[in-house]
Write a protein that holds these residues in place. Sequence first.
Motif, PDB file in Angstrom:
ATOM      1  N   VAL A  71      36.689  44.971  42.610  1.00 41.04           N
ATOM      2  CA  VAL A  71      36.062  44.485  41.380  1.00 41.04           C
ATOM      3  C   VAL A  71      36.987  44.735  40.191  1.00 41.04           C
TER       4      VAL A  71
ATOM      5  N   GLY B 286      40.051  42.527  40.259  1.00 42.09           N
ATOM      6  CA  GLY B 286      39.601  41.157  40.058  1.00 42.09           C
ATOM      7  C   GLY B 286      39.284  40.872  38.600  1.00 42.09           C
ATOM      8  N   GLU B 287      38.607  41.802  37.949  1.00 43.52           N
ATOM      9  CA  GLU B 287      38.261  41.618  36.530  1.00 43.52           C
ATOM     10  C   GLU B 287      39.517  41.558  35.679  1.00 43.52           C
TER      11      GLU B 287
ATOM     12  N   THR C 113      41.445  38.301  36.373  1.00 43.36           N
ATOM     13  CA  THR C 113      40.707  37.138  35.862  1.00 43.36           C
ATOM     14  C   THR C 113      40.870  37.017  34.359  1.00 43.36           C
TER      15      THR C 113
ATOM     16  N   THR D  82      34.663  37.783  41.610  1.00 39.33           N
ATOM     17  CA  THR D  82      34.612  39.102  40.973  1.00 39.33           C
ATOM     18  C   THR D  82      33.178  39.496  40.663  1.00 39.33           C
TER      19      THR D  82
ATOM     20  N   GLY E 201      39.645  41.408  45.870  1.00 44.36           N
ATOM     21  CA  GLY E 201      40.623  41.867  44.885  1.00 44.36           C
ATOM     22  C   GLY E 201      41.977  41.225  45.096  1.00 44.36           C
TER      23      GLY E 201
END
Length: 579
Positions: free
Chosen positions: A309, A312-313, A316, A359, A402
């Motif tokens: 997470v 991914g955040e 992104t 995500t 991820g």
Amino acid sequence: MTYTPATQDQLLAIRVNAGIEELAQSEKFAAAEPDMVEAIVGGIGEFAAGEWAPLNRVGDLEGAKLENGVVTLPDGFAAAYEHYVEQGWNAISGPAEFGGQGLPFTLSCNVLENLGTANMAFNLLPMLSVGAIESLEHHGSPELQQKYLPKLVSGEWSGTMNLTEPQAGSDVGALRTTAHLIEDGEYAGKYRIKGQKIYITWGEHDLAKNIIHLVLARLPDAPEGSRGISLFVVPKYHVKADGSPGAHNDVRCVSIEHKLGINASPTCVMSYGDNDECIGELVGAENRGLMAMFTMMNNARINVGNQGVQIGERATQQAQMYARERVQSARAGSPDKAPVAILEHPDVRRMLLRMKALTEGARALLYYTAGQVDRGTLGDSAARARGEVLTPLIKAWGTDIGIEVASLGVQVHGGMGFVEETGAAQHWRDSRIAPIYEGTNGIQAADLVTRKLGMDGGEALTAVLADIARDAGEESGLAALAADCESVALWMREEASLDDRLAGSVPFCTMFAVAVAGWQLLRQKRAVEGGAAPGLAATKQASVRFFLDRVVPEAAGLKASATAGAEPLYALSAEQFIG
């Protein structure tokens, strides 16, 4: 680049997926009232973005350095860690009797999410300490708890896990580190530890005042294999009677690994007892060390899934910013031939929406899992079992996500993503370790189709699928995926051989994880439609729609792979693989 904490989406997941308001109705978690939750989520986001995020790039470029047995970090790390301890973030879910705040594991997950999004490598330091605290809390004697927990809980001291050895790898039962009881003298009743451990995350550093190693070792005449392993606490510095660090124990860092990523996280080769004077203390019962270590590993695996997470955040947000600023080519079919921001091109939109949806899906699964762990802590045995079923899903699928999202982030940047100066490549490099440690994702999938598949006669797993089917409503694709998962689970339990189950374990794990994540996103969407998180009304609708319409059908397509059996995998001999 820095980042903006995903506070609104985190609060939505904490409320809807973890059910924090229900948890706060218990006496144990009564302090987790809405104002407290908002203050923690907002506060840690601000701290992480302000103090840890600016160190992410320098940590990657300069990394940890070993000189004369001492590991040092770049300028700024010591102050940032000191502030982290001073502000009490390490103690969020620590036991109250040892200085912790006793709040739900869910909120500890949020602290780690924000810190890891800011700086994944740095965040491994508190993440490992959480595991050490859990192990001592559940298995340590009162004397050990009083000696080590207060300063581990505060973060003044840090903790490590020492399992892997050069010859053992994932086969912990093959370890050779030894422990011998000391019968007299100053250290009577303690043990002399001797051996070498590898891949010890934050095994040596200069940020905490002491490092508390939890070390697996074998007693003389112990049974072979994993049944003959005991757990010992081995401090870097001996602890004096007043609780302060004393003389240096006979433990040292031999080397640090040169890695693909997470360069600011020292991955150490640790040597115990070079001078036959490494002193450790037994945690729990003799030959029961693996059980004690797995107490910390279960939540550690959830925290590793959390890293999916986190990365991914971060990837992104960076890709979104770049896509808004990078102007290239006219929009296809537009009468205006003027170049537009690449955000306007359909395939870039596809990638960005996929990054966002994946995500948010992983985040929803993370907090749903954390909420089940907290209910298990409160005595709900069904929730405890469900949390165990969900753990391999968030660890395996979460970390796979991820990598995929970080890779898409590089793709959005185009050629500039392959250039180190943009920082997009760092996210992918950092992400790549997460599917490997705390039990590889293949091991997680194997756990799912062996132990977890049969828990409570299969009810623990099938009950989750029944809940998804019941709640799916008009989302026929999600209901169909749940039915496919049920069909695969039934085949694995009643028809498949062990090899067949293992051969299909990874696709089944992905199917199941996507089904649960889609279900939890659907719950978020309905909550937002009902007035929760009005600031997310438009964006949540779009990301959930993408997940249900595109990610869910992809997962349904894995059914054939999950049930293909093991025979095709053995069509080639070992010699043919080489030839």
